[in-house]
Design a protein around this motif. Structure first.
Motif, PDB file in Angstrom:
ATOM      1  N   ALA A 175      41.154  37.907  37.949  1.00  0.00           N
ATOM      2  CA  ALA A 175      40.904  36.470  37.804  1.00  0.00           C
ATOM      3  C   ALA A 175      42.118  35.783  37.183  1.00  0.00           C
ATOM      4  O   ALA A 175      42.531  34.697  37.620  1.00  0.00           O
ATOM      5  CB  ALA A 175      39.665  36.241  36.947  1.00  0.00           C
ATOM      6  N   ALA A 176      42.710  36.399  36.173  1.00  0.00           N
ATOM      7  CA  ALA A 176      43.905  35.823  35.539  1.00  0.00           C
ATOM      8  C   ALA A 176      45.064  35.779  36.529  1.00  0.00           C
ATOM      9  O   ALA A 176      45.851  34.816  36.536  1.00  0.00           O
ATOM     10  CB  ALA A 176      44.290  36.641  34.310  1.00  0.00           C
ATOM     11  N   GLY A 177      45.171  36.805  37.362  1.00  0.00           N
ATOM     12  CA  GLY A 177      46.216  36.815  38.375  1.00  0.00           C
ATOM     13  C   GLY A 177      46.040  35.693  39.384  1.00  0.00           C
ATOM     14  O   GLY A 177      47.016  35.032  39.779  1.00  0.00           O
ATOM     15  N   TYR A 178      44.802  35.453  39.795  1.00  0.00           N
ATOM     16  CA  TYR A 178      44.545  34.355  40.727  1.00  0.00           C
ATOM     17  C   TYR A 178      44.855  32.999  40.094  1.00  0.00           C
ATOM     18  O   TYR A 178      45.356  32.097  40.770  1.00  0.00           O
ATOM     19  CB  TYR A 178      43.100  34.393  41.226  1.00  0.00           C
ATOM     20  N   ARG A 179      44.581  32.857  38.816  1.00  0.00           N
ATOM     21  CA  ARG A 179      44.923  31.595  38.157  1.00  0.00           C
ATOM     22  C   ARG A 179      46.431  31.378  38.151  1.00  0.00           C
ATOM     23  O   ARG A 179      46.909  30.253  38.343  1.00  0.00           O
ATOM     24  CB  ARG A 179      44.344  31.561  36.741  1.00  0.00           C
ATOM     25  N   ALA A 180      47.182  32.458  37.958  1.00  0.00           N
ATOM     26  CA  ALA A 180      48.649  32.355  37.983  1.00  0.00           C
ATOM     27  C   ALA A 180      49.140  31.973  39.383  1.00  0.00           C
ATOM     28  O   ALA A 180      50.029  31.113  39.532  1.00  0.00           O
ATOM     29  CB  ALA A 180      49.270  33.672  37.542  1.00  0.00           C
ATOM     30  N   ILE A 181      48.570  32.591  40.415  1.00  0.00           N
ATOM     31  CA  ILE A 181      48.974  32.286  41.788  1.00  0.00           C
ATOM     32  C   ILE A 181      48.595  30.851  42.145  1.00  0.00           C
ATOM     33  O   ILE A 181      49.382  30.111  42.750  1.00  0.00           O
ATOM     34  CB  ILE A 181      48.342  33.284  42.771  1.00  0.00           C
TER      35      ILE A 181
END
Length: 198
Positions: A175-181
């Motif tokens: 989820a944190a990775g998707y927020r970064a993307i």
């Protein structure tokens, strides 16, 4: 604003435990915050390569599309699709979307050297191949009239430095990775949306 997500597992949100933490809902929320009424549909399919965009484009055009966000390339790389082949398939998809009146934002292939499964001795080679593939995609997207969001430039250092940006499979984003993307994609998507509304 009819927002459509096309591409592979990253566009589909694999790895996140909550739908609202995937790219489609995150980008839709950003557009709503700038005053757009958003209709979101995700046509992306896990495992998709650039060749699979044809069916997704047909579905997006059939449902109506104002903005298409395309995330593709990782599976082309893992399956050794030649750069000129994948880039041409991406070009054709973007061109069809543009002819349908859509603004198109593309996130090109990620740098797969940051994935934990890649042996350290191969990371420089994998990084170079990833960059070459993304460069071929960039040129194809521009020729077709799309916009390239340079997501990999922003998120590659983040993913390399923070394992928490990966899901439990160590390949897909968390989820944190998707927020970064999404944060890296958002400026291009917002700009295309503003232009479309004007």
């Amino acid at each position: 604003m009819r927002l459509r997500l096309l591409g592979d597992s990253i566009a589909a949100g694999v790895g996140s435990t909550r739908r609202e933490d995937t790219l489609g809902p995150l980008l839709a929320a950003r557009l709503r915050a700038t005053g757009h009424d958003v209709d979101l549909r995700v046509h992306a399919v896990p495992g998709a390569r650039s060749a699979d965009l044809r069916a997704q484009v047909r579905a997006a055009v059939a449902s109506g599309v104002d903005i298409a966000v395309v995330v593709v390339g990782a599976n082309d790389l893992t399956r050794f699709v030649p750069a000129h082949v994948g880039a041409q398939e991406l070009h054709d998809a973007v061109a069809k979307l543009r002819r349908a009146g859509a603004g198109v934002v593309v996130a090109t292939a990620p740098d797969l050297s940051v994935v934990a499964h890649v042996p350290p001795a191969l990371r420089d080679v994998v990084s170079a191949v990833s960059r070459d593939y993304a460069q071929a995609q960039l040129q194809a997207v521009i020729r077709a009239g799309g916009v390239v969001a340079h997501v990999e430039r922003v998120v590659t250092p983040q993913f390399a430095a923070d394992p928490a940006l990966f899901a439990a499979d160590r390949f897909h984003p968390s989820a944190a990775g998707y927020r970064a993307i999404a944060a890296a994609l958002a400026p291009a998507v917002e700009a295309v949306a503003a232009e479309h509304r004007a």
